[in-house]
Scaffold this active site. Structure first.
Site, PDB file in Angstrom:
ATOM      1  N   LYS A 188      20.873  46.910 107.809  1.00 45.37           N
ATOM      2  CA  LYS A 188      20.487  47.423 109.135  1.00 45.37           C
ATOM      3  C   LYS A 188      20.113  46.247 110.032  1.00 45.37           C
ATOM      4  O   LYS A 188      19.109  45.580 109.818  1.00 45.37           O
ATOM      5  CB  LYS A 188      19.296  48.373 109.054  1.00 45.37           C
ATOM      6  CG  LYS A 188      19.106  49.088 110.400  1.00 45.37           C
ATOM      7  CD  LYS A 188      17.742  49.677 110.611  1.00 45.37           C
ATOM      8  CE  LYS A 188      16.737  48.748 111.216  1.00 45.37           C
ATOM      9  NZ  LYS A 188      17.054  48.261 112.578  1.00 45.37           N
ATOM     10  N   GLU A 264      10.601  37.983 104.086  1.00 49.56           N
ATOM     11  CA  GLU A 264      10.467  36.714 104.812  1.00 49.56           C
ATOM     12  C   GLU A 264       9.797  37.064 106.127  1.00 49.56           C
ATOM     13  O   GLU A 264      10.392  37.699 106.992  1.00 49.56           O
ATOM     14  CB  GLU A 264      11.853  36.095 105.007  1.00 49.56           C
ATOM     15  CG  GLU A 264      11.788  34.608 105.225  1.00 49.56           C
ATOM     16  CD  GLU A 264      11.830  34.274 106.688  1.00 49.56           C
ATOM     17  OE1 GLU A 264      10.713  34.112 107.264  1.00 49.56           O
ATOM     18  OE2 GLU A 264      12.907  34.188 107.259  1.00 49.56           O
ATOM     19  N   CYS A 298      10.456  32.187 113.078  1.00 43.99           N
ATOM     20  CA  CYS A 298       9.359  32.493 112.155  1.00 43.99           C
ATOM     21  C   CYS A 298       8.637  31.216 111.715  1.00 43.99           C
ATOM     22  O   CYS A 298       7.451  31.235 111.466  1.00 43.99           O
ATOM     23  CB  CYS A 298       9.882  33.257 110.962  1.00 43.99           C
ATOM     24  SG  CYS A 298      11.336  32.510 110.245  1.00 43.99           S
ATOM     25  N   GLU A 395       0.608  35.012 115.649  1.00 41.11           N
ATOM     26  CA  GLU A 395       1.987  34.622 115.946  1.00 41.11           C
ATOM     27  C   GLU A 395       2.357  35.128 117.340  1.00 41.11           C
ATOM     28  O   GLU A 395       2.363  36.334 117.594  1.00 41.11           O
ATOM     29  CB  GLU A 395       2.902  35.242 114.887  1.00 41.11           C
ATOM     30  CG  GLU A 395       4.308  34.729 114.949  1.00 41.11           C
ATOM     31  CD  GLU A 395       5.196  35.281 113.838  1.00 41.11           C
ATOM     32  OE1 GLU A 395       5.048  36.459 113.470  1.00 41.11           O
ATOM     33  OE2 GLU A 395       6.047  34.523 113.344  1.00 41.11           O
TER      34      GLU A 395
END
Ligand code: NAP
Ligand code: MG
Length: 495
Positions: A188, A264, A298, A395
């Site tokens: 997906k 991850e 990331c 983040e």
């Protein structure tokens, strides 16, 4: 090899907009579609078939059938799997312009970056193509006079859920090791960027992968993604995205059939700049560590720790460089920064900037949205950032650099580790003792010395702490897609 000319084309035709199940492009069972936007304009780019549970069921059924004993895929020589993956890499190379253009239109990254990403995807496929016939177990002198052998077997049907920041590259990170191991796949893509995965799916058919080995189900996380995570016939889920959704996926996967999960996730990675560096070089490495891909990375080195003796000069040079960073049309040759992915992300970044101002950091440049349309944010630098500020802890996933002062190596090691994340870290110094002391002490899956963001197909990548479970890339990247089987033979006791 082919002689390729890579051409930017904002009018790239969008051919593949349906679900890819069992080697066919099909409408969703519900007939529903959703719109993917062009983040440069904020306007609709394409209407894409929207998968939900019924479509995921069909895709998993196809993937399960393709994995059955006696199927073309299961009976295929491992070396032939390698040839198919190499064929796919060749086709991606031939279609590089189209894929790069789709990436720019759907994601907003500059064309040169899209081109680079697709080259990295090709390299990843080629790397894992070579592994196919080298995945093997051991012969073990087991107790009891027996002979034991182990084999590495494909885990079965795998569900893969990816984000929008590196759409084609993430496809390669997910498909290449899974195919090398002999698994079958339902992927997906992110709702913001479904187009390049569908294009890549068309190339898998052209390459000759048997029906059902690779399926792509664009749609939303709560529906299509969730259906994949809880499906009883899916043996493993591989996910890249936020820590929040990663946690949810681990919970749901455990509650359904205890399927295996690799994650991850996010990061708040430190890049430490020692006082002995070449200042211009260090400023540039730290700049790219934050601003590459508009900060939507990331492993972005968003906490720039700078030793106090060079702090002021470092900030001044960073501001000078960042003010020159060209923001704008991602198809233009000189653009280094395009739009953020969507309005929600743009707003979230601007909120963090507001918090930085409120909590007492010094805004050195940027700080606003850019332009009158699309989802742009100015490249932004804060100095005088302290560890407890929200911008130093959470983040941001945007073009915001926090420059933080430190005195000693011991102190910065402790401060670098004071985060729930542990994806990556970097240190810039000419002193080998400092570099290796830091590398050994920092809690992060990747440590880069005198460089940053040096991710290669050959080297494992993944997180400590809440940055994830498992590793992608390198030999370690095969591990999540295999089961180890022990076969033990009882030998006669005499002779
Ligand atoms: P996200 O929500 O974690 O989405 C990543 C993928 O998971 C998408 O395909 C998403 O589907 C899917 N998903 C969402 N909810 C799900 C559920 N309940 N079950 C199964 N799948 C689900 O990430 P995002 O919304 O794109 O970005 C949010 C934040 O995540 C960013 O601001 C950033 O901090 C972080 N992020 C990290 C990375 C990374 O590389 N580690 C990448 C992207 C984002 P949809 O497409 O429908 O959302
Ligand atoms: Mg889009």
């Amino acid at each position: 090899m082919f002689q390729l000319t890579i051409m930017a084309n904002p009018n790239q035709e969008i051919i593949y907009k349906k679900l890819f199940i069992n080697n066919e492009f099909v409408d969703a069972q519900s007939g529903k579609t959703f719109v993917t936007l062009n983040p440069q304009t904020g306007k609709p780019l394409a209407e894409v078939a929207e998968a939900d549970k019924a479509d995921v069921d069909l895709a998993v059924k196809a993937a399960k059938k393709a994995f059955e004993r006696g199927s073309a895929w299961r009976d295929m020589d491992a070396s032939q799997r390698g040839r198919l993956i190499n064929k796919l890499a060749d086709l991606i190379e031939q279609h590089k312009s189209a894929l790069a253009n789709l990436e720019v239109l759907d994601n907003g990254k500059p064309f040169a970056e899209a081109d680079f990403d697709i080259q990295c995807a090709i390299d990843t496929f080629r790397y894992y193509a070579g592994w196919c016939d080298k995945i093997h177990g051991n012969t073990i002198p087991a107790d009891g006079g027996s002979l034991a052998i182990t084999s590495k077997e494909p885990i079965g049907v795998v569900g893969q859920i990816i984000p929008w920041n590196y759409p084609t590259l993430m496809v390669s990170w997910k498909w290449a090791p899974a195919l090398a191991a002999g698994c079958t796949i339902v992927l997906k893509p992110a709702e913001q960027t479904p187009l390049s995965a569908l294009y890549a799916a068309a190339l898998t058919k052209q390459a000759g992968f048997p029906s059902g080995v690779i399926n792509v189900v664009p749609g939303f996380g709560e529906t299509a993604g969730h259906a994949l995570v809880i499906h009883p016939d899916v043996r493993k889920v591989a996910f890249t995205g936020s820590t929040e959704i990663g946690r949810l996926i681990a919970e749901n996967a455990a509650k359904s059939n205890l399927k295996k999960v690799s994650l991850e996730l996010g990061g708040k990675s430190p890049l430490v700049v020692m006082q002995d560096v070449d200042l211009d070089e260090a400023v540039e490495i730290a700049h790219n560590a934050v601003f590459a891909n508009h900060g939507q990375c990331c492993c972005a080195g968003t906490r720039t720790f700078v030793q106090e003796t060079i702090y002021d000069a470092f900030v001044a040079k960073s501001v000078e460089l960042t003010r020159k960073r060209k923001v704008g049309n991602p198809f233009a040759d000189d653009t280094l920064q395009g739009p953020q992915i969507d309005a929600e992300s743009q707003q979230k970044i601007l909120k963090y900037i507001e918090l930085g101002n409120k909590q007492g950091a010094k805004l050195e440049c940027g700080g606003n949205k850019w332009g009158n349309e699309g989802f742009f944010v100015e490249p932004t630098i804060f100095s005088n950032v302290t560890d407890n500020m929200t911008i130093a802890q959470e983040e941001i996933f945007g073009p915001v650099q926090s420059v933080i002062k430190f005195k000693t190596l011991d102190e910065v090691i402790e401060r670098a580790n004071k985060t729930s994340y542990g994806l990556a870290a970097g240190i810039l110094t000419k002193n080998i003792d400092w570099a290796l002391t830091f590398a050994r002490a920092v809690e992060a899956g990747s440590v880069w010395i005198n460089c940053y963001d040096a991710v290669t197909p050959q080297t494992p990548f993944g997180g400590y702490k809440q940055s994830g479970h498992g590793r992608e890339l390198g030999e370690d990247g095969l591990e999540p897609y295999t089961e180890t089987k022990t076969i033990l033979v009882k030998l006669p006791t005499k002779n």
